[in-house]
Design a protein around this motif. Sequence first.
Motif, short mmCIF file in Angstrom:
data_model
loop_
_atom_site.label_atom_id
_atom_site.label_comp_id
_atom_site.label_asym_id
_atom_site.label_seq_id
_atom_site.Cartn_x
_atom_site.Cartn_y
_atom_site.Cartn_z
N ALA A 30 -13.54 27.46 21.24
CA ALA A 30 -14.74 27.86 21.98
C ALA A 30 -14.47 29.07 22.87
CB ALA A 30 -15.25 26.68 22.81
N ALA A 31 -13.37 29.04 23.60
CA ALA A 31 -13.06 30.14 24.51
C ALA A 31 -12.76 31.44 23.76
CB ALA A 31 -11.88 29.76 25.41
N SER A 32 -12.03 31.33 22.66
CA SER A 32 -11.70 32.56 21.92
C SER A 32 -12.94 33.17 21.29
CB SER A 32 -10.64 32.27 20.86
OG SER A 32 -11.17 31.47 19.83
N HIS A 33 -13.87 32.35 20.83
CA HIS A 33 -15.10 32.90 20.27
C HIS A 33 -15.97 33.54 21.35
CE1 HIS A 33 -14.33 31.85 16.26
NE2 HIS A 33 -15.01 30.73 16.15
N LEU A 34 -16.06 32.91 22.51
CA LEU A 34 -16.88 33.47 23.58
C LEU A 34 -16.31 34.79 24.08
CD1 LEU A 34 -17.74 30.31 25.71
CD2 LEU A 34 -19.34 31.78 24.51
N ILE B 6 -9.35 40.36 17.94
CA ILE B 6 -9.35 39.90 16.55
C ILE B 6 -8.08 39.13 16.23
CG2 ILE B 6 -9.20 40.75 14.17
CD1 ILE B 6 -11.40 42.73 14.92
N ILE B 7 -6.96 39.54 16.81
CA ILE B 7 -5.72 38.79 16.60
C ILE B 7 -5.86 37.36 17.12
CG2 ILE B 7 -3.31 38.64 17.39
CD1 ILE B 7 -3.21 41.71 17.09
N VAL B 8 -6.62 37.18 18.18
CA VAL B 8 -6.87 35.84 18.72
C VAL B 8 -7.81 35.06 17.80
CG1 VAL B 8 -7.94 34.62 20.66
CG2 VAL B 8 -6.41 36.53 21.09
N GLN B 9 -8.72 35.75 17.11
CA GLN B 9 -9.69 35.09 16.23
C GLN B 9 -9.07 34.62 14.91
OE1 GLN B 9 -12.86 34.45 17.16
NE2 GLN B 9 -12.39 35.44 19.09
N ILE B 10 -8.07 35.33 14.42
CA ILE B 10 -7.55 35.06 13.08
C ILE B 10 -7.03 33.63 12.91
CG2 ILE B 10 -5.69 35.71 11.48
CD1 ILE B 10 -6.48 38.60 11.98
N PRO B 11 -6.24 33.06 13.85
CA PRO B 11 -5.82 31.66 13.65
C PRO B 11 -7.00 30.69 13.62
CG PRO B 11 -4.51 32.69 15.37
CD PRO B 11 -5.58 33.65 15.02
N VAL B 12 -8.02 30.97 14.41
CA VAL B 12 -9.20 30.10 14.42
C VAL B 12 -9.91 30.16 13.06
CG1 VAL B 12 -11.45 29.73 15.48
CG2 VAL B 12 -9.51 30.37 16.90
#
Length: 140
Positions: free
Chosen positions: A65-69, A85-91
């Motif tokens: 939730a936090a990474s998407h927001l 985007i690097i934070v989004q890739i594992p999600v």
Amino acid sequence: MGKIKTLNKWANTHSYYPLDVLRIALGAFLFMKGVHFVSNSELLVELIKPMDNYAGSMIMAHYVAASHLVGGLLITFGLLTRWAIIVQIPVLIGAILINFMGEFNATNFLLASITLLVCVFFMFYGSGKHSADYYFKMQQ
């Protein structure tokens, strides 16, 4: 570092409005998914249920939730786009894998796959010429 600079130069000379609109749409989509997960936390817990056997499933729910927001806002404005985007890739990889661990949902699989591909594109392309990164770079 030199490779990133050459990619940035290429991206700045080949900056097109449709790519900027795609980046903004990606950021807005991720932000809206974050809002959706925060407002429907039961849905997020249900999606993560196949990963319940692993440690940190509640930490994972908060991370998603936090990474998407935050990541969605950063990508929308073009600020620290590659880092967001690097934070989004594992999600997104987790969203694809959850389909194979639990019930297969073709819509979620397709949505996560397309979003992952667009994120990988922007990880290499960068935020483009019409972004906060470019604006701040030109202010130096």
